[in-house]
Design a protein around this motif. Structure first.
Motif, PDB file in Angstrom:
ATOM      1  N   LYS A   9       1.000  -1.407  -0.171  1.00  0.00           N
ATOM      2  CA  LYS A   9      -0.219   0.105   0.202  1.00  0.00           C
ATOM      3  C   LYS A   9       0.663   0.948  -0.336  1.00  0.00           C
ATOM      4  CE  LYS A   9      -4.470  -1.977   1.125  1.00  0.00           C
ATOM      5  NZ  LYS A   9      -5.402  -1.757   0.864  1.00  0.00           N
ATOM      6  N   ARG A  10       2.167   1.204   0.604  1.00  0.00           N
ATOM      7  CA  ARG A  10       2.728   2.126   1.110  1.00  0.00           C
ATOM      8  C   ARG A  10       3.558   2.712  -0.442  1.00  0.00           C
ATOM      9  NH1 ARG A  10       6.589   1.406   4.937  1.00  0.00           N
ATOM     10  NH2 ARG A  10       4.766   1.312   6.562  1.00  0.00           N
ATOM     11  N   THR A  11       4.108   1.370  -1.106  1.00  0.00           N
ATOM     12  CA  THR A  11       4.394   1.834  -2.009  1.00  0.00           C
ATOM     13  C   THR A  11       3.056   2.280  -3.726  1.00  0.00           C
ATOM     14  OG1 THR A  11       5.557  -0.436  -1.733  1.00  0.00           O
ATOM     15  CG2 THR A  11       5.611  -0.049  -4.339  1.00  0.00           C
ATOM     16  N   HIS A  20       6.091  12.745  -0.407  1.00  0.00           N
ATOM     17  CA  HIS A  20       5.761  13.365   1.194  1.00  0.00           C
ATOM     18  C   HIS A  20       4.470  13.263   1.857  1.00  0.00           C
ATOM     19  CE1 HIS A  20       2.960  15.012  -2.219  1.00  0.00           C
ATOM     20  NE2 HIS A  20       2.332  15.507  -1.593  1.00  0.00           N
ATOM     21  N   CYS A  21       4.619  13.950   2.858  1.00  0.00           N
ATOM     22  CA  CYS A  21       3.355  14.244   4.181  1.00  0.00           C
ATOM     23  C   CYS A  21       2.184  14.693   3.163  1.00  0.00           C
ATOM     24  CB  CYS A  21       3.609  14.520   5.170  1.00  0.00           C
ATOM     25  SG  CYS A  21       2.390  14.586   6.372  1.00  0.00           S
ATOM     26  N   PHE A  22       1.332  13.742   3.515  1.00  0.00           N
ATOM     27  CA  PHE A  22       0.014  14.833   2.720  1.00  0.00           C
ATOM     28  C   PHE A  22      -0.068  15.831   3.621  1.00  0.00           C
ATOM     29  CE2 PHE A  22      -4.905  14.929   3.193  1.00  0.00           C
ATOM     30  CZ  PHE A  22      -5.228  13.975   1.899  1.00  0.00           C
ATOM     31  N   TRP A  23      -0.597  15.380   4.852  1.00  0.00           N
ATOM     32  CA  TRP A  23      -0.654  17.443   5.727  1.00  0.00           C
ATOM     33  C   TRP A  23       0.412  17.882   5.568  1.00  0.00           C
ATOM     34  CZ3 TRP A  23      -5.950  16.286   6.450  1.00  0.00           C
ATOM     35  CH2 TRP A  23      -5.982  15.372   6.958  1.00  0.00           C
ATOM     36  N   SER A  24       1.643  17.952   5.739  1.00  0.00           N
ATOM     37  CA  SER A  24       2.851  18.905   5.791  1.00  0.00           C
ATOM     38  C   SER A  24       3.072  19.381   4.545  1.00  0.00           C
ATOM     39  CB  SER A  24       3.915  18.659   6.682  1.00  0.00           C
ATOM     40  OG  SER A  24       4.376  17.804   6.527  1.00  0.00           O
ATOM     41  N   GLY A  25       2.946  18.182   3.783  1.00  0.00           N
ATOM     42  CA  GLY A  25       3.878  18.731   2.401  1.00  0.00           C
ATOM     43  C   GLY A  25       5.271  18.288   2.188  1.00  0.00           C
ATOM     44  N   ARG A  26       5.984  17.920   3.603  1.00  0.00           N
ATOM     45  CA  ARG A  26       7.832  17.521   3.581  1.00  0.00           C
ATOM     46  C   ARG A  26       7.565  16.088   2.811  1.00  0.00           C
ATOM     47  NH1 ARG A  26       9.068  16.255  10.231  1.00  0.00           N
ATOM     48  NH2 ARG A  26      10.590  15.844   8.403  1.00  0.00           N
ATOM     49  N   CYS A  27       8.936  16.608   2.029  1.00  0.00           N
ATOM     50  CA  CYS A  27       9.437  15.427   1.354  1.00  0.00           C
ATOM     51  C   CYS A  27      10.100  14.630   2.423  1.00  0.00           C
ATOM     52  CB  CYS A  27      10.322  15.679   0.498  1.00  0.00           C
ATOM     53  SG  CYS A  27       9.340  16.645  -1.169  1.00  0.00           S
ATOM     54  N   LEU A  28       9.536  13.531   2.615  1.00  0.00           N
ATOM     55  CA  LEU A  28      10.672  12.121   3.194  1.00  0.00           C
ATOM     56  C   LEU A  28      10.992  11.090   2.471  1.00  0.00           C
ATOM     57  CD1 LEU A  28       8.413  12.395   6.547  1.00  0.00           C
ATOM     58  CD2 LEU A  28      10.716  13.766   5.977  1.00  0.00           C
ATOM     59  N   LEU A  29      11.583  10.113   3.139  1.00  0.00           N
ATOM     60  CA  LEU A  29      11.811   8.620   2.087  1.00  0.00           C
ATOM     61  C   LEU A  29      10.896   7.768   2.775  1.00  0.00           C
ATOM     62  CD1 LEU A  29      15.720   8.175   3.563  1.00  0.00           C
ATOM     63  CD2 LEU A  29      14.979   8.570   1.702  1.00  0.00           C
ATOM     64  N   THR A  30       9.967   6.742   1.835  1.00  0.00           N
ATOM     65  CA  THR A  30       9.033   6.140   1.479  1.00  0.00           C
ATOM     66  C   THR A  30       9.259   5.551   3.093  1.00  0.00           C
ATOM     67  OG1 THR A  30       9.127   6.116  -0.350  1.00  0.00           O
ATOM     68  CG2 THR A  30       7.775   4.863   0.473  1.00  0.00           C
ATOM     69  N   GLU A  31       9.948   5.080   3.633  1.00  0.00           N
ATOM     70  CA  GLU A  31      10.259   4.259   5.107  1.00  0.00           C
ATOM     71  C   GLU A  31       9.829   5.285   6.453  1.00  0.00           C
ATOM     72  OE1 GLU A  31      13.031   4.364   2.336  1.00  0.00           O
ATOM     73  OE2 GLU A  31      12.562   2.274   1.611  1.00  0.00           O
ATOM     74  N   GLU A  32       9.784   6.644   5.881  1.00  0.00           N
ATOM     75  CA  GLU A  32      10.004   7.475   7.319  1.00  0.00           C
ATOM     76  C   GLU A  32       8.138   7.638   6.872  1.00  0.00           C
ATOM     77  OE1 GLU A  32      13.870  10.184   7.649  1.00  0.00           O
ATOM     78  OE2 GLU A  32      12.756  10.446   6.046  1.00  0.00           O
TER      79      GLU A  32
END
Length: 75
Positions: A9-11, A20-32
């Motif tokens: 599901k994550r993939t 990126h976070c749906f709420w804050s928009g921060r780009c993160l690694l998928t694992e995070e």
């Protein structure tokens, strides 16, 4: 959901929305990123892709089982 289903599901969500976070928009690694239910499971939500979004732990955790966005996003 087992770990294999969560990873799948994550993939799928990463391909659809980006890493990126749906709420804050921060780009993160998928694992995070965590799986966040738009309608929480405790309120009758499902594990369908339509009800799931990727969120950072901080936003997901602060949202709890609310139907609303996090009180403070981690921007």
């Amino acid at each position: 959901m087992n770990s294999k289903q969560r990873k799948s599901k994550r993939t799928q969500l990463t391909h659809k929305f980006g890493s990126h976070c749906f709420w804050s928009g921060r780009c993160l690694l998928t694992e995070e990123l965590t799986l966040d239910h738009l309608i929480p499971k405790s309120r009758g939500g499902s594990n369908s892709l339509e009800n799931l979004r990727l969120a950072c732990f901080s936003c997901n955790n602060s949202r709890g089982d609310s139907l609303f966005p996090p009180r403070q996003s981690c921007k």
